[in-house]
Scaffold this motif. Sequence first.
Motif, PDB file in Angstrom:
ATOM      1  N   ASN A   1     -31.542  41.646  -3.949  1.00  0.00           N
ATOM      2  CA  ASN A   1     -30.590  41.307  -4.680  1.00  0.00           C
ATOM      3  C   ASN A   1     -30.644  40.557  -6.015  1.00  0.00           C
ATOM      4  O   ASN A   1     -30.058  41.138  -7.143  1.00  0.00           O
ATOM      5  N   GLU A   2     -31.770  40.126  -5.867  1.00  0.00           N
ATOM      6  CA  GLU A   2     -32.080  39.303  -7.326  1.00  0.00           C
ATOM      7  C   GLU A   2     -32.526  40.255  -8.330  1.00  0.00           C
ATOM      8  O   GLU A   2     -32.581  39.943  -9.686  1.00  0.00           O
TER       9      GLU A   2
ATOM     10  N   THR B   1     -31.372  27.288   2.444  1.00  0.00           N
ATOM     11  CA  THR B   1     -31.569  28.642   2.498  1.00  0.00           C
ATOM     12  C   THR B   1     -33.238  28.990   2.977  1.00  0.00           C
ATOM     13  O   THR B   1     -33.459  30.406   3.498  1.00  0.00           O
TER      14      THR B   1
ATOM     15  N   TYR C   1     -26.514  43.356  -1.637  1.00  0.00           N
ATOM     16  CA  TYR C   1     -25.536  42.617  -2.092  1.00  0.00           C
ATOM     17  C   TYR C   1     -24.475  41.978  -1.335  1.00  0.00           C
ATOM     18  O   TYR C   1     -24.248  40.773  -1.410  1.00  0.00           O
TER      19      TYR C   1
ATOM     20  N   ALA D   1     -26.300  38.916   0.256  1.00  0.00           N
ATOM     21  CA  ALA D   1     -26.318  37.771  -0.653  1.00  0.00           C
ATOM     22  C   ALA D   1     -25.115  37.153  -1.130  1.00  0.00           C
ATOM     23  O   ALA D   1     -24.802  35.727  -1.315  1.00  0.00           O
TER      24      ALA D   1
ATOM     25  N   ARG E   1     -24.689  32.932  -0.474  1.00  0.00           N
ATOM     26  CA  ARG E   1     -24.240  32.114  -1.665  1.00  0.00           C
ATOM     27  C   ARG E   1     -22.896  31.513  -1.262  1.00  0.00           C
ATOM     28  O   ARG E   1     -22.811  30.320  -1.730  1.00  0.00           O
TER      29      ARG E   1
ATOM     30  N   LEU F   1     -32.043  38.888   0.074  1.00  0.00           N
ATOM     31  CA  LEU F   1     -31.840  38.084  -1.197  1.00  0.00           C
ATOM     32  C   LEU F   1     -32.645  38.454  -2.272  1.00  0.00           C
ATOM     33  O   LEU F   1     -32.271  38.314  -3.554  1.00  0.00           O
TER      34      LEU F   1
ATOM     35  N   SER G   1     -33.510  38.517   5.981  1.00  0.00           N
ATOM     36  CA  SER G   1     -32.301  38.196   5.053  1.00  0.00           C
ATOM     37  C   SER G   1     -32.961  37.649   3.896  1.00  0.00           C
ATOM     38  O   SER G   1     -32.305  37.837   2.850  1.00  0.00           O
ATOM     39  N   ARG G   2     -33.888  36.969   4.085  1.00  0.00           N
ATOM     40  CA  ARG G   2     -34.630  36.506   2.683  1.00  0.00           C
ATOM     41  C   ARG G   2     -35.222  37.844   1.784  1.00  0.00           C
ATOM     42  O   ARG G   2     -35.032  37.578   0.565  1.00  0.00           O
TER      43      ARG G   2
END
Length: 463
Positions: free
Chosen positions: A340-341, A326, A311, A314, A318, A337, A333-334
Amino acid sequence: MSLHELTAAQQLQALRAKEISSRELTEHYLNRTERHADLGAFVTLNENATKEAARADERLAQGDQAALLGLPLGIKDLAATAGIRTTFGSAALARTVPSQDSWTVGLLRQAGAVVLGKTNTSEFGATCYTENDVTPRPAVTPYAPTRYSSGSSGGAATAVAAGLLPVAHASDGAGSIRTPAATCHLVGMKPSRGLVSPAPASSFLVASTEGPIARTVEDAALLLDVMASPAPGDLYGWRHEGGFSSVLRRKLKIALWTDTGTDEDTDPQAELAVRRTAEVLIGLGHVVREIPLPARWDEPVSRAVLVWFAYQVAAVARLVVPPERTHLLRPYSRHLLDVNETLSANDIVSAQTLLARYASTFLAAVDGYDVVLTPTTNGPPVPIGHYTGDEADLMLKWSCHTPWANLAGVPAISLPSHVDDNGLPHGVHLVGRNRQDAELLALAAQLESAALWDELHPPSWHR
C-alpha cells in the motif's frame, strides 16, 4: 438425540414449544465448545451467554415470538460486539472491547439470538485460511483436523460442522463464506450487494458482505431473513419482500465451467463435484450448458486484486491499530501495508476500474443464463502450513472461482457435493442474478431435496 443434532429451525420450534430451554441449549453448546477447543473455532466465548439465555427464556415464557429468540449463535470476529472482545484476528487488537454492536450484530441480537462467542478469523479477513496470533491454533476442518477450514470465516464453518453452533454469522469479501463452507460440508451464502448492510463501513467498491453458514438451506434462509435489513443511508441497500423460503417455480438455464483461469489445472474432485451436480440439475428439468471461462486471472487482474486487498487492509489498520502496536501484525498483513505504501491514488482507482471491467466481462458472458455452476474451490482443504509469506497468487489458485461474484455484487452459494475417499469434503458454487437471492436459495433447496449431498458428519460431531 443430542441437542446439536437438531437443525436451527428445529431448535427454534422446540424453544417455542417449551420442549427445551435456551439456557439448556446454550450450556450444551458451551460444553461442546470447551471439549473441542483443539479445532480452533472460537477466539472468545461470551461470559454472559447463559445470562442472555436466561433472559431469552423469560421472553419465551411471555409468548415473545422474535425470529431467533433463544438460539445460540456465533459472530465472526470481524464484526463489533458490544461488551465482547473483538480482535479482527489481530494480536494488535487483542484487548479491544467495543461499546457498540455493528449493524448486523444489532439485528441478530434484536431478533433474540444468544451470542455464544466470537468465531475465529484471519487477521482483517485477508487470507483464505484462518490462522492468527490471537488464538493458539488455526481453525481446522473437523473432517481432517490437520487441514485448514479455509477463511476468513473458518471458525464459523468449523463450529457449525463440529456441532458447536447450530448456525453462524460470517462474512465474504472474495469467497470467505463459501470456501469455508466447502471445506466443512456446509451451506454458505453470500448475498447480493446491499441486501445485508456493511454499516458502519462505507465504500463505492463494496465487495464484502455478511451472510450465513449453516447445515441446511432452511437454516441459512432463517439467518439471512434477519440480517437482510439495510441501515439508514446505505448506498446500495435494498429490501427483499416475502422471506427466503420460496419454492422454485420454473426451470432455469444454467451455465457451467470448471476452468480455473490460472496456470493450475482443474482438480479432479472439483471437476467431479460440478459434473455430478449438473446431472442432478438436468434430472430436475433445468438446462445446463458448458461455456468458456469469461476472463482469466492474468497478471494485471492478479495485480489489481493485490492492490485492492492492500488498500483495504491498510485502511482498516490505519483506523483501528495504534501505531505502537503495528509490530504485532502478521507478516502477510505487514506485506500488504508495504504494498500500500507504494501505491498512488491513481494506482488504487485504476485497479478498481480494471476489476470492474473484469466483473462486467463475467456478467456479459452469462447474461442469457439464470445461474452459473462452478467448483467452490480447486481441490480439497489444504494442510496447515500450506501458505507462507507472500501467498496472494497461491491463494488465488485454490480460491479462484469465488471472487468474481463479490466484484459483480451478485448472490452466490456454496453447497456440499461429496466427501472423497480420503474423507475430505468438496463443494459446488452456484451464482445467481443480481437480487435474485430468493431464487438461488430455492434452487439450493431443490438440490438439497434431491439428495445432492449426504449429511455426513465428522468424528467430533459424535463426541
